[in-house]
Scaffold this active site. Sequence first.
Site, PDB file in Angstrom:
ATOM      1  N   THR F  15       0.862  -1.158   0.000  1.00 16.22           N
ATOM      2  CA  THR F  15       0.000   0.000   0.000  1.00 16.22           C
ATOM      3  C   THR F  15       0.907   1.220   0.000  1.00 16.22           C
ATOM      4  OG1 THR F  15      -0.100  -0.167   2.378  1.00 16.22           O
ATOM      5  CG2 THR F  15      -1.909  -1.153   1.186  1.00 16.22           C
ATOM      6  N   GLY F  16       1.190   1.766  -1.240  1.00 18.25           N
ATOM      7  CA  GLY F  16       1.979   2.998  -1.385  1.00 18.25           C
ATOM      8  C   GLY F  16       1.415   3.998  -0.400  1.00 18.25           C
ATOM      9  N   THR F  17       0.170   4.287  -0.583  1.00 17.32           N
ATOM     10  CA  THR F  17      -0.682   4.812   0.482  1.00 17.32           C
ATOM     11  C   THR F  17      -0.470   6.245   0.920  1.00 17.32           C
ATOM     12  OG1 THR F  17      -0.984   2.680   1.490  1.00 17.32           O
ATOM     13  CG2 THR F  17      -1.283   4.540   2.939  1.00 17.32           C
ATOM     14  N   THR F  18      -1.573   6.889   1.221  1.00 17.09           N
ATOM     15  CA  THR F  18      -1.602   8.045   2.113  1.00 17.09           C
ATOM     16  C   THR F  18      -2.639   7.793   3.202  1.00 17.09           C
ATOM     17  OG1 THR F  18      -1.183   9.446   0.195  1.00 17.09           O
ATOM     18  CG2 THR F  18      -1.803  10.554   2.254  1.00 17.09           C
ATOM     19  N   SER F 147       3.653   6.796   1.113  1.00 14.07           N
ATOM     20  CA  SER F 147       4.388   7.522   0.074  1.00 14.07           C
ATOM     21  C   SER F 147       3.819   8.904  -0.184  1.00 14.07           C
ATOM     22  CB  SER F 147       4.417   6.696  -1.211  1.00 14.07           C
ATOM     23  OG  SER F 147       3.100   6.395  -1.620  1.00 14.07           O
TER      24      SER F 147
END
Lengths: 209, 209, 209, 209, 209, 209, 209
Positions: F15-18, F147
């Site tokens: 999950t690159g994710t914010t 990320s």
Amino acid sequence: MYLKYLDEKLPVKETGTTTVGLVCKDGVVVAAEKKSTLGYLVASKESEKIFPIDDRIAMTIAGVSGDAQTLVRYMRAELKLFEVENKRKISVKGAATLLANILQSNKIFPYYVQLIVAGFDDSGPAIFSLDAIGGLEEEKKFFSTGSGSPIALGVLEDGYKPEISVEEGARLAIRAIKAAIERDIGSGGKAIDVAKITKEGISIERHEL
Amino acid sequence: MYLKYLDEKLPVKETGTTTVGLVCKDGVVVAAEKKSTLGYLVASKESEKIFPIDDRIAMTIAGVSGDAQTLVRYMRAELKLFEVENKRKISVKGAATLLANILQSNKIFPYYVQLIVAGFDDSGPAIFSLDAIGGLEEEKKFFSTGSGSPIALGVLEDGYKPEISVEEGARLAIRAIKAAIERDIGSGGKAIDVAKITKEGISIERHEL
Amino acid sequence: MYLKYLDEKLPVKETGTTTVGLVCKDGVVVAAEKKSTLGYLVASKESEKIFPIDDRIAMTIAGVSGDAQTLVRYMRAELKLFEVENKRKISVKGAATLLANILQSNKIFPYYVQLIVAGFDDSGPAIFSLDAIGGLEEEKKFFSTGSGSPIALGVLEDGYKPEISVEEGARLAIRAIKAAIERDIGSGGKAIDVAKITKEGISIERHEL
Amino acid sequence: MYLKYLDEKLPVKETGTTTVGLVCKDGVVVAAEKKSTLGYLVASKESEKIFPIDDRIAMTIAGVSGDAQTLVRYMRAELKLFEVENKRKISVKGAATLLANILQSNKIFPYYVQLIVAGFDDSGPAIFSLDAIGGLEEEKKFFSTGSGSPIALGVLEDGYKPEISVEEGARLAIRAIKAAIERDIGSGGKAIDVAKITKEGISIERHEL
Amino acid sequence: MYLKYLDEKLPVKETGTTTVGLVCKDGVVVAAEKKSTLGYLVASKESEKIFPIDDRIAMTIAGVSGDAQTLVRYMRAELKLFEVENKRKISVKGAATLLANILQSNKIFPYYVQLIVAGFDDSGPAIFSLDAIGGLEEEKKFFSTGSGSPIALGVLEDGYKPEISVEEGARLAIRAIKAAIERDIGSGGKAIDVAKITKEGISIERHEL
Amino acid sequence: MYLKYLDEKLPVKETGTTTVGLVCKDGVVVAAEKKSTLGYLVASKESEKIFPIDDRIAMTIAGVSGDAQTLVRYMRAELKLFEVENKRKISVKGAATLLANILQSNKIFPYYVQLIVAGFDDSGPAIFSLDAIGGLEEEKKFFSTGSGSPIALGVLEDGYKPEISVEEGARLAIRAIKAAIERDIGSGGKAIDVAKITKEGISIERHEL
Amino acid sequence: MYLKYLDEKLPVKETGTTTVGLVCKDGVVVAAEKKSTLGYLVASKESEKIFPIDDRIAMTIAGVSGDAQTLVRYMRAELKLFEVENKRKISVKGAATLLANILQSNKIFPYYVQLIVAGFDDSGPAIFSLDAIGGLEEEKKFFSTGSGSPIALGVLEDGYKPEISVEEGARLAIRAIKAAIERDIGSGGKAIDVAKITKEGISIERHEL
């Protein structure tokens, strides 16, 4: 260490592979081509990549054959045990979570696989994708694994519609895998296996190319 | 670590090898040349690479001799044990699955081998290929292992026909291994061993070059 | 340095490729499949890999497309120049030697190729193989390049006979490439190109698969 | 060296990109999304990736922006010069070959690009793909470049038909790029640019998402 | 090589930096903080990062100070030369393209910089971003460079509106840089420089923190 | 070793994710987008990243899915156990410290995650951030992981005010994640999940994009 | 191995940090700024870096937060245990030696920390510095840890006098840390924590910047 051997030294069969799974209104469809490779060599044109693990649950495998086949054997044994101990069939989600736990608990020397668990239970059709260390995701529409998956996903993104029937889903799955075979050097073989899983159970058909 | 020693430090015999296995209408044929190497040196021109492990089941080996020979000894012991415990012979598929489990359970420090298990049981002739970590595939037509296998596979792809007899299969196997000997530095020796396995049992012949 | 880029970073098309060349009693045959790859992706199923560079001389290419195509353009220009300056056609051996010199003089940043130069001149049919830095060998029987070459060589070793005719040679070449397509993931495409070079000149035919 | 910098140190914009090109019966279609990236950061959502370089010839770019834009400037200047010197427009193939030569002659410090040259000339519609060192292929049907190309190729393999019209081709191109945007993290932006090139010239339209 | 020294060996000042540029309805705004670093050390708290290079064109710099300052000197000289030779001022796009060409022609030993060229010419306000090897993009809304740019872009994405005035733009730019100073260890210093470029010319103000 | 596999070899979902978490006067808000990636491929657009682990405590996850999901399962089991053994609910700080201990004790083969534990207990609202090896920090205002976190932090630094209400906090969280989706290639998906945790418990809403 | 992860892959909070400790005539002073970082990002501006571990002993931490916080938790538990078992408080030297032993015994997978143990016992004020694998030094005057320590040491060398009082020492400590914040990008935050340890016990004050 172990994974490094796989690439550089050990003669190990891999299923470059394209597998797809689709959630349909009356069941699920999983499909796979039948090629396996050993480095640059085609090791088999008749590999099995779809494995029933219960009456209405199947797994697809991609990655290192020896690892994936072992997981199939584990799951078959575990699901039988579950049924005996609990006097009922496991749910699709239960099977997928069990498999995720097996994968995660081996993450130091991981199984080099990408898996789809698909089935039909009291809650209806369900598909779960699993990565090599047990990352688990319920797929509400479709999923694809293996080296040809980006190509297959192109076809599925373009052609998938909610409320698709199992029959239509099977045709779309075949189109997705055909496109992957055309453009991915790790996918191929002489036929596509298509499994339809409905409340009646699992039926696997061979679609000659 | 272990594999790294093999290449760089340890004086270990390897069977570069070409082995082939063919499914025929009345049995199976396995064949192999007889060279083994120690680094760049020809360690032997009379290596055994075909091993009967039961009355009607044989293994061929490729890879590191010490690993492969150990597996042969294991299998012979296990099959005897199986017969005693179960009062019947194991099937070819059963023997191959047993071997796959041994290989997979050693995958952290794997056996550096490529194997064919071939035999004849109540279901008829059957051939299984196994990779170093237990990847198992039933071969419906033919298979080849070792450094010379791409060359042998060229001949087999070109010359194999379904419903081939064991006699014809043996001749095709010899042609495949001859071509491999011509073009693969890991294959060679003074003769080719050919095993025919039918319901009568195993007969191994030496074909001088 | 440059070669390292090819593998790791640059998006560069390669012809995994199987090409074969056979010396026949009345000419030479060269043949090639038509797939090119970009990493794991099939970049083209209709690549040209046989290039006439003079009336009765052709080149086959394997390796990095951009390098090989450049060499074809060089050779065509050089052979025209040779003819103008020398008022005669170059011999097959002369063309191959010229190409070897070009390859050798670029060995610091080499062309990433494997080439066959085949033709018919006053001395009759002739085939030369060249490696990436200009290693040159006259092939008296046959040769094969590219990732599928071991498989093709298996068929050629098994099936080639001296004094073969161009027609028989073409059939054998097709069988060799077909076997390679079956077993090499870098070879494939929709057709096989076959060039027959006799004293009449070059005729290239497309053999659909 | 240079390429190593690109990845590890230099702040350089890249067009992860999906571009497609299709040969249609009455012209060619090229299309591209509009995202460019700087490492993990979206550097632009309005990048130009289709560049007319002559009245009826356009280029699409993928890879490092600075390299690709330089090549566009070169090509525009070269094609003007060609017209002045030769009193005629260059053919699409001529333009593509010229570009291949520029790329190949810089292969030691290569341009980090993947390009499509598409146009319409006296021979009709034509599309050529070029890799980073000048590998050149005429595409008879369609091609795609960039990180999203496997996904776009899935849609094109599944949906392309010979004798497609430019209008249909444009719709298919948009579907292919939409699928790539959905599944490739390097592709995206607010719109898709679609260029139709027919004998009337080039018309570029913006398709909002 | 050169870049490797920068990190590991050479004591070289870098502007970790946050710069931003915004297109406004009546001009452009560029702003920057004033910290520069030498490894982990704060080399300066009063660095200049906005440089007028013509009456109505300015550059912002990020990266290695020595490289960036050299480019500023080049550009100032080149723009003066342009004016003398052409009897007119260069356009903003012309200046940016000139700078792109300088950067691209040095790509083997690249300038380690990230630049914004912003100005006001006969076509109105314009902003261009440039990467280290000359990748050039016209920014229709806003851009940010340097180690703090992701944080500044967060504020700009959230707060930018088309048709913003230069006064509002300057306030938004300050908010963006303040947020970056709070969260990026490479950005800081005692003040923010803000340049407003309108048809009246360039005015640079210092905003104390 | 293990982490090296993650990047280079193993097919593992990340999950690159914010994700963001905000402390509000009447509770806490956590929010996350819904994209997960597998290398360059978008693996899912409907990933769950917010997990209730008790009536009034939730976790957000970023990093490797398989690791993070395992920690969620552990925590749910541990908190249930705690309640049974201690006849009371654990505090938010207690839950975070327990998780920190689990992470630290696995630091040799660490969980590749970045986590937020947020909740409401007798001491009021509280947010804790945890890194991969158990670094624990109570956040008095807000935090962001993944990320896209630098971009989200820009918006939060600019827009956060003490004594913000849960309703306002939810709106600010959505703005922060929207900005991150615009500029971070690892963040995206079809919707933003927002959880409000007050003394009434946890309510998760889906905010369509 | 582990340390390599910290730098390259794992999202782990570090306290770049400046901490100082001074031996005064009537006690000891320790002080620290409050910034923690995650790569280039400021992870927190309110980190705790001074931890009382007994009535008159405190630790300061620098390095990886997760490691350091674990050591604080260990030490608090160990010192309580010591008191129970020995019916007396441990000496500062005893605490420091205990901590050194813990660090040394984990040197294969070391705690990535730099620590000060400071306190007041029957022998009077005492300060000990410890490195990551247990290197222990009694500091007779002052010490400083973390990325800003060279700058802080500059101020301490310049201003420290034997027989300094705790009040003067606190003022000097603040000046040293202020200088470090100005020049070290790893140090910062909104305030400086200052702990005075005398025979009365520990008092920690927050000094706003």
